[in-house]
Write an enzyme that holds these catalytic residues in place. Structure first.
Site, short mmCIF file in Angstrom:
data_model
loop_
_atom_site.label_atom_id
_atom_site.label_comp_id
_atom_site.label_asym_id
_atom_site.label_seq_id
_atom_site.Cartn_x
_atom_site.Cartn_y
_atom_site.Cartn_z
NE ARG A 128 -7.34 -8.50 0.04
CZ ARG A 128 -6.89 -7.70 -0.92
NH1 ARG A 128 -5.89 -6.90 -0.70
NH2 ARG A 128 -7.47 -7.69 -2.11
CE LYS A 132 -4.36 -1.99 1.18
NZ LYS A 132 -5.41 -2.31 2.13
N1 PMM Z 1 -7.39 -3.99 0.57
C1 PMM Z 1 -7.71 -3.97 -0.73
C2 PMM Z 1 -8.75 -4.78 -1.24
N2 PMM Z 1 -9.43 -5.61 -0.43
N3 PMM Z 1 -9.79 -6.52 1.70
C3 PMM Z 1 -9.50 -6.56 3.00
N4 PMM Z 1 -10.19 -7.39 3.81
N5 PMM Z 1 -8.52 -5.79 3.54
C4 PMM Z 1 -7.78 -4.91 2.81
O1 PMM Z 1 -6.92 -4.21 3.35
C5 PMM Z 1 -8.07 -4.83 1.40
C6 PMM Z 1 -9.11 -5.66 0.89
C7 PMM Z 1 -6.96 -3.05 -1.65
O2 PMM Z 1 -5.77 -3.64 -2.08
P1 PMM Z 1 -5.61 -4.39 -3.52
O3 PMM Z 1 -6.01 -3.39 -4.57
O4 PMM Z 1 -4.20 -4.80 -3.61
O5 PMM Z 1 -6.51 -5.57 -3.55
#
Ligand code: PMM
Length: 286
Positions: A244, A204
């Site tokens: 994640r 991030k």
């Molecule tokens: N961050 C993203 C998308 N989905 N879901 C959860 N539970 N927690 C998060 O921090 C989260 C998420 C955004 O990141 P990406 O674009 O790399 O998927």
């Protein structure tokens, strides 16, 4: 949890897995690298992103979910739409990862309750297009905790079983870099809610802002892996249930080292302890 975004525009892996074979291949690789769960998303949630319609979202994720579950991979669907979640569960997904914590779609709680599946309730204040303006807090940890508690209560009120719920602080969602660091530093206060906690820091932008070049340029997304690994180990050592991440191997290797070292837990300095916290949860082992 390994991240698999089937989107043209996600900030880290957007556009790379839009093709079905590429997406399925990557999901299997993430599983083989040590992910227990592959999180499949069809809608970008990066700050400022415009929404897509439900049919487009479903068309992106359902074929990947079908193929990956057929290959024996455990899958979660990253969606805040009840209709997409319902179709994803029917296609074989085992978990709903809802970045809106049930706020974006009033039908989500019913879908999850009826499916009796685990439900990740992430802290959220509004859709991507508006979330930058919503990043105002007096005490970010206390407010995220209180707002997550409201989402838990709302889920329980509809009849979702407490043992199906997982909470997530939602790093980067209506949060500045300073908010993300504060949440990371004070995870025990969120763990104190009594629910498993998922932590999503991977690649991030606040990590890019920490690792600037001498001229102040933030570190590019693909070069934030060591920092991501550090966040994973620190979160798990603080008591997080899951992380994640995009590069599963790096985090899995680091967590293997942590496990082999006896799963040491981060100590919370005594002057920062709140009365509700229990000493045994934060002890340093061995
Ligand atoms: N961050 C993203 C998308 N989905 N879901 C959860 N539970 N927690 C998060 O921090 C989260 C998420 C955004 O990141 P990406 O674009 O790399 O998927």
């Amino acid at each position: 949890m390994g991240v698999l975004n089937v989107t043209p525009d996600s900030f880290s892996d957007g556009g790379r897995y839009a093709d079905l074979d590429a997406a399925v291949g990557h999901g299997v690789r993430l599983r083989d690298a040590g992910a227990h769960l592959i999180d499949i998303g069809g809608e970008s949630t990066r700050p400022g992103a415009e929404r897509i319609d439900a049919a487009t979202e479903a068309d992106r994720v359902l074929p990947v979910i079908r193929e990956l579950t057929a290959a024996g991979v455990l899958v979660s669907v990253d969606t805040s739409r009840a209709r997409v979640a319902e179709a994803a569960l029917a296609a074989g997904a085992a978990v709903v990862n809802d970045v809106s914590g049930g706020l974006a779609d009033p039908d989500m709680a019913r879908v999850v309750r009826d499916a009796h599946c685990p439900w990740v309730l992430m802290h959220w204040r509004g859709h991507s297009r508006e979330m930058r303006e919503l990043a105002t807090y007096t005490d970010v940890v206390a407010e995220v905790r209180a707002e997550l508690a409201e989402r838990i209560d709302a889920a329980l009120a509809v009849g979702v079983a407490a043992d199906r719920l997982i909470v997530d602080p939602g790093l980067g969602f209506a949060k500045t870099a300073a908010h993300n660091w504060e949440l990371s530093a004070r995870l025990p206060e969120l763990l104190d809610l009594g629910y498993p906690l998922l932590f999503g820091a991977s690649r991030k932008s606040y990590l890019g802002g920490l690792l600037t070049a001498p001229d102040g340029t933030p570190r590019p997304t693909a070069q934030r892996e060591a920092a991501t690994v550090a966040t994973s180990v620190l979160a798990v050592a603080a008591g997080a249930w899951g992380v994640r991440v995009h590069d599963v191997r790096a985090t899995a290797d680091a967590l293997a080292v942590w496990a082999a070292t006896g799963r040491p837990r981060l100590a919370v300095p005594s002057h920062e302890k709140k009365p509700a916290q229990h000493d045994h949860e934060h002890e340093v082992r061995p």
